[in-house]
Write a protein that holds these residues in place. Structure first.
Motif, mmCIF file in Angstrom:
data_model
loop_
_atom_site.group_PDB
_atom_site.id
_atom_site.type_symbol
_atom_site.label_atom_id
_atom_site.label_comp_id
_atom_site.label_asym_id
_atom_site.label_seq_id
_atom_site.Cartn_x
_atom_site.Cartn_y
_atom_site.Cartn_z
ATOM 1 N N LEU A 130 -1.142 9.954 12.819
ATOM 2 C CA LEU A 130 -2.061 8.976 13.394
ATOM 3 C C LEU A 130 -3.505 9.310 13.026
ATOM 4 N N ASN A 131 -3.880 10.590 13.126
ATOM 5 C CA ASN A 131 -5.248 10.994 12.788
ATOM 6 C C ASN A 131 -5.548 10.758 11.308
ATOM 7 N N GLU A 132 -4.540 11.011 10.465
ATOM 8 C CA GLU A 132 -4.731 10.787 9.028
ATOM 9 C C GLU A 132 -4.951 9.307 8.722
ATOM 10 N N ILE A 133 -4.149 8.441 9.371
ATOM 11 C CA ILE A 133 -4.277 7.007 9.135
ATOM 12 C C ILE A 133 -5.608 6.498 9.670
ATOM 13 N N LYS A 134 -6.059 7.037 10.777
ATOM 14 C CA LYS A 134 -7.356 6.612 11.315
ATOM 15 C C LYS A 134 -8.501 6.977 10.370
ATOM 16 N N ARG A 135 -8.382 8.123 9.703
ATOM 17 C CA ARG A 135 -9.443 8.550 8.782
ATOM 18 C C ARG A 135 -9.422 7.740 7.490
ATOM 19 N N THR A 136 -8.249 7.380 7.025
ATOM 20 C CA THR A 136 -8.152 6.803 5.676
ATOM 21 C C THR A 136 -7.786 5.319 5.645
ATOM 22 N N GLU A 137 -7.102 4.818 6.679
ATOM 23 C CA GLU A 137 -6.571 3.465 6.606
ATOM 24 C C GLU A 137 -7.102 2.532 7.700
ATOM 25 N N ASN A 138 -6.840 2.925 8.949
ATOM 26 C CA ASN A 138 -7.064 1.993 10.054
ATOM 27 C C ASN A 138 -7.553 2.761 11.276
ATOM 28 N N ALA A 139 -8.803 2.571 11.628
ATOM 29 C CA ALA A 139 -9.377 3.289 12.773
ATOM 30 C C ALA A 139 -8.838 2.778 14.100
ATOM 31 N N ASP A 140 -8.197 1.608 14.090
ATOM 32 C CA ASP A 140 -7.678 1.025 15.326
ATOM 33 C C ASP A 140 -6.200 1.310 15.547
ATOM 34 N N ALA A 141 -5.580 2.126 14.696
ATOM 35 C CA ALA A 141 -4.162 2.465 14.886
ATOM 36 C C ALA A 141 -3.999 3.278 16.166
ATOM 37 N N TRP A 142 -2.820 3.192 16.768
ATOM 38 C CA TRP A 142 -2.565 3.974 17.978
ATOM 39 C C TRP A 142 -1.113 4.433 18.014
ATOM 40 N N LEU A 143 -0.820 5.285 18.993
ATOM 41 C CA LEU A 143 0.512 5.882 19.105
ATOM 42 C C LEU A 143 1.289 5.188 20.212
ATOM 43 N N LEU A 144 2.522 4.786 19.905
ATOM 44 C CA LEU A 144 3.423 4.159 20.863
ATOM 45 C C LEU A 144 4.571 5.108 21.155
ATOM 46 N N VAL A 145 4.810 5.389 22.419
ATOM 47 C CA VAL A 145 5.927 6.242 22.822
ATOM 48 C C VAL A 145 6.987 5.338 23.438
ATOM 49 N N GLN A 146 8.061 5.110 22.688
ATOM 50 C CA GLN A 146 9.099 4.179 23.136
ATOM 51 C C GLN A 146 10.358 4.404 22.302
ATOM 52 N N GLU A 147 11.500 4.263 22.942
ATOM 53 C CA GLU A 147 12.771 4.368 22.230
ATOM 54 C C GLU A 147 13.134 3.023 21.637
ATOM 55 N N ILE A 148 13.379 2.999 20.331
ATOM 56 C CA ILE A 148 13.789 1.773 19.648
ATOM 57 C C ILE A 148 15.299 1.753 19.541
ATOM 58 N N LYS A 149 15.914 0.728 20.111
ATOM 59 C CA LYS A 149 17.383 0.644 20.094
ATOM 60 C C LYS A 149 17.844 -0.278 18.971
ATOM 61 N N ARG B 151 0.823 -1.215 0.000
ATOM 62 C CA ARG B 151 0.000 0.000 0.000
ATOM 63 C C ARG B 151 0.859 1.268 0.000
ATOM 64 N N GLY B 152 2.175 1.105 -0.127
ATOM 65 C CA GLY B 152 3.046 2.261 -0.267
ATOM 66 C C GLY B 152 3.707 2.725 1.017
ATOM 67 N N PHE B 153 3.506 2.024 2.143
ATOM 68 C CA PHE B 153 4.158 2.400 3.390
ATOM 69 C C PHE B 153 5.531 1.746 3.481
ATOM 70 N N SER B 154 6.311 2.207 4.461
ATOM 71 C CA SER B 154 7.605 1.593 4.753
ATOM 72 C C SER B 154 7.537 1.022 6.167
ATOM 73 N N PRO B 155 6.846 -0.085 6.339
ATOM 74 C CA PRO B 155 6.586 -0.598 7.691
ATOM 75 C C PRO B 155 7.823 -1.247 8.297
ATOM 76 N N ILE B 156 7.743 -1.442 9.599
ATOM 77 C CA ILE B 156 8.802 -2.148 10.304
ATOM 78 C C ILE B 156 8.164 -3.026 11.371
ATOM 79 N N LYS B 157 8.723 -4.235 11.513
ATOM 80 C CA LYS B 157 8.255 -5.148 12.556
ATOM 81 C C LYS B 157 9.219 -5.073 13.724
ATOM 82 N N MET B 158 8.716 -4.700 14.903
ATOM 83 C CA MET B 158 9.556 -4.589 16.082
ATOM 84 C C MET B 158 9.841 -5.973 16.665
ATOM 85 N N ASP B 159 10.889 -6.051 17.467
ATOM 86 C CA ASP B 159 11.191 -7.299 18.160
ATOM 87 C C ASP B 159 10.057 -7.643 19.113
ATOM 88 N N VAL B 160 9.961 -8.903 19.432
ATOM 89 C CA VAL B 160 8.880 -9.338 20.317
ATOM 90 C C VAL B 160 8.998 -8.622 21.662
#
Length: 311
Positions: free
Chosen positions: A292-311, A260-269
Protein backbone atom coordinates in the motif's frame (compact mmCIF):
# COMPACT_ATOMS: atom_id res chain seq x y z
CA UNK A 1 -14.47 15.08 19.25
CA UNK A 2 -15.69 15.02 15.66
CA UNK A 3 -13.26 12.28 14.61
CA UNK A 4 -14.76 9.87 17.15
CA UNK A 5 -17.99 10.04 15.13
CA UNK A 6 -16.07 8.89 12.03
CA UNK A 7 -14.62 5.99 14.01
CA UNK A 8 -18.12 4.98 15.06
CA UNK A 9 -19.23 4.97 11.40
CA UNK A 10 -16.30 2.80 10.30
CA UNK A 11 -16.85 0.20 13.05
CA UNK A 12 -20.16 -0.74 11.41
CA UNK A 13 -18.32 -1.54 8.14
CA UNK A 14 -14.90 -2.88 9.15
CA UNK A 15 -13.53 -5.23 11.78
CA UNK A 16 -10.39 -3.16 12.40
CA UNK A 17 -10.13 0.65 12.57
CA UNK A 18 -6.63 1.96 13.36
CA UNK A 19 -5.97 5.40 14.84
CA UNK A 20 -2.38 6.04 13.69
CA UNK A 21 -0.07 6.56 16.63
CA UNK A 22 -2.64 5.59 19.26
CA UNK A 23 -4.16 2.11 18.75
CA UNK A 24 -6.86 0.12 16.99
CA UNK A 25 -10.50 -0.68 17.60
CA UNK A 26 -11.43 -4.31 16.85
CA UNK A 27 -14.93 -5.77 16.53
CA UNK A 28 -15.79 -9.37 17.40
CA UNK A 29 -18.94 -11.30 16.51
CA UNK A 30 -21.07 -12.60 19.38
CA UNK A 31 -23.93 -15.02 18.70
CA UNK A 32 -27.44 -14.65 20.09
CA UNK A 33 -27.81 -15.68 23.72
CA UNK A 34 -30.50 -16.55 26.27
CA UNK A 35 -30.23 -15.84 29.98
CA UNK A 36 -32.21 -18.70 31.48
CA UNK A 37 -32.22 -17.07 34.91
CA UNK A 38 -34.02 -13.93 33.74
CA UNK A 39 -35.64 -15.34 30.54
CA UNK A 40 -33.92 -12.58 28.57
CA UNK A 41 -33.15 -13.02 24.85
CA UNK A 42 -30.16 -11.12 23.38
CA UNK A 43 -29.73 -10.68 19.58
CA UNK A 44 -26.43 -11.43 17.75
CA UNK A 45 -23.96 -8.57 18.02
CA UNK A 46 -20.50 -7.22 17.25
CA UNK A 47 -18.70 -5.98 20.34
CA UNK A 48 -15.70 -3.66 20.28
CA UNK A 49 -12.30 -3.94 21.98
CA UNK A 50 -9.07 -1.90 21.86
CA UNK A 51 -5.50 -2.95 21.02
CA UNK A 52 -2.73 -0.49 21.88
CA UNK A 53 -0.13 -2.41 19.83
CA UNK A 54 -1.73 -1.75 16.41
CA UNK A 55 -0.69 1.81 15.57
CA UNK A 56 0.66 1.64 11.98
CA UNK A 57 -1.35 3.71 9.53
CA UNK A 58 -3.28 1.52 7.07
CA UNK A 59 -4.93 4.47 5.31
CA UNK A 60 -8.52 3.53 6.15
CA UNK A 61 -9.22 6.19 8.79
CA UNK A 62 -7.35 8.96 6.94
CA UNK A 63 -9.07 8.24 3.63
CA UNK A 64 -12.47 8.30 5.30
CA UNK A 65 -11.74 11.62 7.01
CA UNK A 66 -10.51 13.07 3.71
CA UNK A 67 -13.63 11.94 1.83
CA UNK A 68 -16.09 13.20 4.44
CA UNK A 69 -14.43 16.57 5.08
CA UNK A 70 -13.50 17.11 1.41
CA UNK A 71 -9.81 17.65 2.11
CA UNK A 72 -6.53 16.13 0.96
CA UNK A 73 -5.06 12.95 2.41
CA UNK A 74 -2.18 14.87 4.05
CA UNK A 75 -4.60 17.32 5.66
CA UNK A 76 -6.63 14.41 7.02
CA UNK A 77 -3.46 12.85 8.49
CA UNK A 78 -2.60 16.14 10.21
CA UNK A 79 -6.08 16.31 11.74
CA UNK A 80 -5.65 12.77 13.05
CA UNK A 81 -2.24 13.69 14.56
CA UNK A 82 -3.81 16.67 16.35
CA UNK A 83 -6.66 14.44 17.53
CA UNK A 84 -4.33 11.83 19.04
CA UNK A 85 -2.12 14.49 20.61
CA UNK A 86 -5.10 16.06 22.41
CA UNK A 87 -6.32 12.62 23.41
CA UNK A 88 -2.96 11.63 24.94
CA UNK A 89 -2.70 15.00 26.71
CA UNK A 90 -6.08 14.63 28.41
CA UNK A 91 -5.29 11.09 29.50
CA UNK A 92 -1.95 12.12 30.97
CA UNK A 93 -3.75 14.79 32.99
CA UNK A 94 -5.81 12.06 34.61
CA UNK A 95 -9.03 12.70 32.73
CA UNK A 96 -11.42 10.12 31.33
CA UNK A 97 -12.02 10.55 27.61
CA UNK A 98 -15.32 9.31 26.19
CA UNK A 99 -15.94 8.32 22.59
CA UNK A 100 -19.67 8.64 22.00
CA UNK A 101 -21.42 5.29 21.40
CA UNK A 102 -18.05 3.45 21.62
CA UNK A 103 -16.55 3.61 25.11
CA UNK A 104 -14.27 5.44 27.55
CA UNK A 105 -10.46 5.72 27.89
CA UNK A 106 -8.49 6.25 31.07
CA UNK A 107 -5.06 5.53 32.55
CA UNK A 108 -4.51 3.07 35.38
CA UNK A 109 -1.94 3.35 38.16
CA UNK A 110 0.78 1.98 35.83
CA UNK A 111 -0.07 4.69 33.27
CA UNK A 112 -1.42 2.10 30.83
CA UNK A 113 -4.39 2.93 28.62
CA UNK A 114 -7.61 1.25 29.75
CA UNK A 115 -10.65 0.98 27.48
CA UNK A 116 -14.18 0.41 28.79
CA UNK A 117 -16.64 -0.30 25.93
CA UNK A 118 -20.34 0.52 26.06
CA UNK A 119 -21.91 -2.89 26.62
CA UNK A 120 -25.26 -2.13 24.99
CA UNK A 121 -23.73 -0.83 21.73
CA UNK A 122 -24.12 -3.27 18.83
CA UNK A 123 -22.05 -2.72 15.66
CA UNK A 124 -23.67 -5.56 13.70
CA UNK A 125 -25.65 -4.19 10.72
CA UNK A 126 -27.49 -7.51 10.35
CA UNK A 127 -28.98 -7.04 13.83
CA UNK A 128 -29.95 -3.40 13.29
CA UNK A 129 -33.11 -2.52 15.23
CA UNK A 130 -33.04 -5.70 17.34
CA UNK A 131 -33.01 -5.32 21.11
CA UNK A 132 -33.06 -7.68 24.04
CA UNK A 133 -36.45 -8.72 25.42
CA UNK A 134 -37.85 -10.78 28.28
CA UNK A 135 -40.23 -13.62 27.54
CA UNK A 136 -42.24 -15.36 30.27
CA UNK A 137 -41.50 -19.01 30.78
CA UNK A 138 -43.85 -21.28 28.85
CA UNK A 139 -45.93 -23.44 31.20
CA UNK A 140 -46.64 -26.83 29.68
CA UNK A 141 -49.53 -29.08 30.81
CA UNK A 142 -48.73 -32.63 31.80
CA UNK A 143 -49.45 -35.23 29.13
CA UNK A 144 -52.93 -36.63 29.33
CA UNK A 145 -53.34 -40.36 29.72
CA UNK A 146 -54.32 -41.96 26.42
CA UNK A 147 -55.78 -45.41 26.21
CA UNK A 148 -53.90 -47.83 23.98
CA UNK A 149 -55.57 -50.04 21.42
CA UNK A 150 -55.61 -52.99 23.85
CA UNK A 151 -57.26 -50.85 26.54
CA UNK A 152 -60.15 -49.66 24.36
CA UNK A 153 -63.50 -51.25 24.97
CA UNK A 154 -64.77 -53.46 22.13
CA UNK A 155 -67.85 -52.36 20.19
CA UNK A 156 -70.73 -54.76 20.76
CA UNK A 157 -73.98 -54.60 18.87
CA UNK A 158 -77.07 -54.61 21.01
CA UNK A 159 -79.01 -57.88 20.98
CA UNK A 160 -82.04 -56.10 19.58
CA UNK A 161 -80.11 -55.06 16.49
CA UNK A 162 -78.77 -58.56 15.86
CA UNK A 163 -82.21 -60.05 16.16
CA UNK A 164 -84.22 -57.47 14.22
CA UNK A 165 -81.69 -56.80 11.38
CA UNK A 166 -80.01 -60.09 10.35
CA UNK A 167 -79.62 -58.87 6.77
CA UNK A 168 -76.79 -56.53 7.85
CA UNK A 169 -74.52 -59.51 8.38
CA UNK A 170 -75.06 -60.77 4.84
CA UNK A 171 -74.62 -57.30 3.38
CA UNK A 172 -71.25 -56.98 5.11
CA UNK A 173 -70.16 -60.35 3.73
CA UNK A 174 -71.13 -59.26 0.22
CA UNK A 175 -69.13 -56.01 0.49
CA UNK A 176 -66.05 -57.91 1.64
CA UNK A 177 -66.32 -60.36 -1.24
CA UNK A 178 -66.67 -57.60 -3.85
CA UNK A 179 -63.68 -55.77 -2.38
CA UNK A 180 -61.53 -58.91 -2.60
CA UNK A 181 -62.51 -59.41 -6.25
CA UNK A 182 -61.72 -55.77 -7.08
CA UNK A 183 -58.31 -55.90 -5.38
CA UNK A 184 -57.44 -59.11 -7.21
CA UNK A 185 -58.34 -57.60 -10.59
CA UNK A 186 -56.36 -54.44 -9.83
CA UNK A 187 -53.30 -56.48 -8.83
CA UNK A 188 -53.48 -58.52 -12.07
CA UNK A 189 -53.69 -55.29 -14.12
CA UNK A 190 -50.67 -53.79 -12.32
CA UNK A 191 -48.61 -56.92 -13.03
CA UNK A 192 -49.46 -56.71 -16.73
CA UNK A 193 -48.49 -53.03 -16.89
CA UNK A 194 -45.16 -53.72 -15.17
CA UNK A 195 -44.35 -56.56 -17.60
CA UNK A 196 -45.15 -54.32 -20.60
CA UNK A 197 -43.02 -51.44 -19.26
CA UNK A 198 -40.10 -53.78 -18.58
CA UNK A 199 -40.23 -55.19 -22.13
CA UNK A 200 -40.34 -51.71 -23.70
CA UNK A 201 -37.46 -50.51 -21.52
CA UNK A 202 -35.32 -53.46 -22.62
CA UNK A 203 -36.02 -52.63 -26.29
CA UNK A 204 -35.02 -48.98 -25.76
CA UNK A 205 -31.80 -49.95 -23.98
CA UNK A 206 -30.90 -52.31 -26.83
CA UNK A 207 -31.35 -49.57 -29.44
CA UNK A 208 -29.19 -47.13 -27.48
CA UNK A 209 -26.40 -49.70 -27.06
CA UNK A 210 -26.42 -50.47 -30.80
CA UNK A 211 -26.17 -46.79 -31.67
CA UNK A 212 -23.30 -46.30 -29.25
CA UNK A 213 -21.41 -49.30 -30.69
CA UNK A 214 -21.88 -48.02 -34.26
CA UNK A 215 -20.72 -44.48 -33.45
CA UNK A 216 -17.00 -43.73 -33.82
CA UNK A 217 -15.13 -40.56 -32.99
CA UNK A 218 -11.93 -39.71 -34.86
CA UNK A 219 -9.90 -36.56 -34.06
CA UNK A 220 -7.27 -36.24 -36.79
CA UNK A 221 -5.50 -33.20 -35.31
CA UNK A 222 -5.83 -32.86 -31.53
CA UNK A 223 -6.40 -29.39 -30.17
CA UNK A 224 -3.34 -27.59 -28.74
CA UNK A 225 -2.96 -27.43 -24.99
CA UNK A 226 -3.69 -23.98 -23.62
CA UNK A 227 -2.05 -23.00 -20.36
CA UNK A 228 -3.52 -20.05 -18.51
CA UNK A 229 -1.77 -18.45 -15.58
CA UNK A 230 -4.49 -16.74 -13.62
CA UNK A 231 -3.65 -14.50 -10.71
CA UNK A 232 -5.56 -15.70 -7.68
CA UNK A 233 -6.62 -13.11 -5.13
CA UNK A 234 -6.27 -14.81 -1.78
CA UNK A 235 -5.98 -13.42 1.71
CA UNK A 236 -8.00 -11.04 3.82
CA UNK A 237 -5.91 -7.88 3.24
CA UNK A 238 -6.60 -6.04 -0.02
CA UNK A 239 -5.10 -2.88 -1.51
CA UNK A 240 -8.02 -0.90 -2.97
CA UNK A 241 -7.60 1.33 -6.01
CA UNK A 242 -11.05 2.90 -5.73
CA UNK A 243 -14.77 2.37 -5.13
CA UNK A 244 -17.28 3.30 -7.84
CA UNK A 245 -21.03 3.75 -7.87
CA UNK A 246 -21.23 2.94 -11.62
CA UNK A 247 -20.06 -0.52 -12.70
CA UNK A 248 -18.82 0.93 -16.04
CA UNK A 249 -16.35 3.14 -14.20
CA UNK A 250 -15.10 0.18 -12.20
CA UNK A 251 -14.57 -1.80 -15.44
CA UNK A 252 -12.58 1.10 -16.94
CA UNK A 253 -10.37 1.19 -13.84
CA UNK A 254 -9.72 -2.55 -14.17
CA UNK A 255 -8.64 -2.05 -17.81
CA UNK A 256 -6.33 0.83 -16.85
CA UNK A 257 -4.64 -1.18 -14.09
CA UNK A 258 -4.23 -4.18 -16.39
CA UNK A 259 -2.50 -1.97 -18.96
CA UNK A 260 -0.11 -0.76 -16.24
CA UNK A 261 0.96 -4.32 -15.43
CA UNK A 262 -1.29 -5.08 -12.43
CA UNK A 263 -3.64 -8.03 -12.04
CA UNK A 264 -6.71 -6.18 -10.76
CA UNK A 265 -9.99 -7.64 -9.65
CA UNK A 266 -13.44 -6.08 -9.43
CA UNK A 267 -15.34 -7.15 -6.32
CA UNK A 268 -19.07 -7.78 -6.25
CA UNK A 269 -21.22 -4.81 -5.43
CA UNK A 270 -21.16 -4.08 -1.69
CA UNK A 271 -24.17 -3.49 0.53
CA UNK A 272 -23.49 0.22 0.08
CA UNK A 273 -23.91 -0.06 -3.71
CA UNK A 274 -20.20 0.37 -4.56
CA UNK A 275 -17.89 -1.65 -6.85
CA UNK A 276 -14.39 -1.81 -5.33
CA UNK A 277 -11.37 -2.44 -7.58
CA UNK A 278 -8.31 -4.09 -6.00
CA UNK A 279 -4.64 -3.80 -6.88
CA UNK A 280 -3.99 -7.12 -5.14
CA UNK A 281 -4.63 -9.25 -2.04
CA UNK A 282 -2.28 -10.52 0.67
CA UNK A 283 -2.30 -13.15 3.39
CA UNK A 284 0.00 -11.10 5.64
CA UNK A 285 -1.00 -7.68 6.93
CA UNK A 286 2.60 -6.38 6.88
CA UNK A 287 3.01 -7.30 3.21
CA UNK A 288 -0.25 -5.56 2.40
CA UNK A 289 0.77 -2.35 4.20
CA UNK A 290 4.18 -2.35 2.49
CA UNK A 291 2.51 -2.72 -0.91
CA UNK A 292 0.00 0.00 0.00
CA UNK A 293 2.80 2.44 0.89
CA UNK A 294 4.60 1.65 -2.37
CA UNK A 295 1.45 2.26 -4.44
CA UNK A 296 0.79 5.52 -2.61
CA UNK A 297 4.29 6.75 -3.45
CA UNK A 298 4.30 5.71 -7.09
CA UNK A 299 0.74 5.20 -8.32
CA UNK A 300 -2.20 6.39 -6.26
CA UNK A 301 -2.06 8.50 -3.11
CA UNK A 302 -5.73 7.74 -2.41
CA UNK A 303 -5.34 3.93 -2.25
CA UNK A 304 -6.33 2.28 1.02
CA UNK A 305 -6.32 -1.08 2.77
CA UNK A 306 -9.46 -3.23 3.02
CA UNK A 307 -9.62 -6.02 5.60
CA UNK A 308 -12.29 -8.46 4.45
CA UNK A 309 -12.66 -12.11 3.51
CA UNK A 310 -13.53 -12.61 -0.15
CA UNK A 311 -15.66 -15.70 -0.70
Amino acid sequence: MQLSTYINDLLYRYECVIIPGFGAFLTHYKSAQINEGTNTFYPPSKIVSFNKQLQANDGLFANYVASVEKCSYETALQKIRNFTANLSSELNEGRTVEFKNIGKFSLNEEKSVQFHPIEKQNFSTSAFGLTSFVSPKVARESDKTVLTATEKQPIVLAPEIRETKPYLKYAAIAVIALSAISLGSLKLYENQVQEFNYAEREKANGLVENQIQEATFVIESPLPILNLNLHKHSGNYHVVAGAYRMEENADKKVEQLAERGFSPIKMDVSKYGLYQVLYGSFENRTDAINKLNEIKRTENADAWLLVQEIK
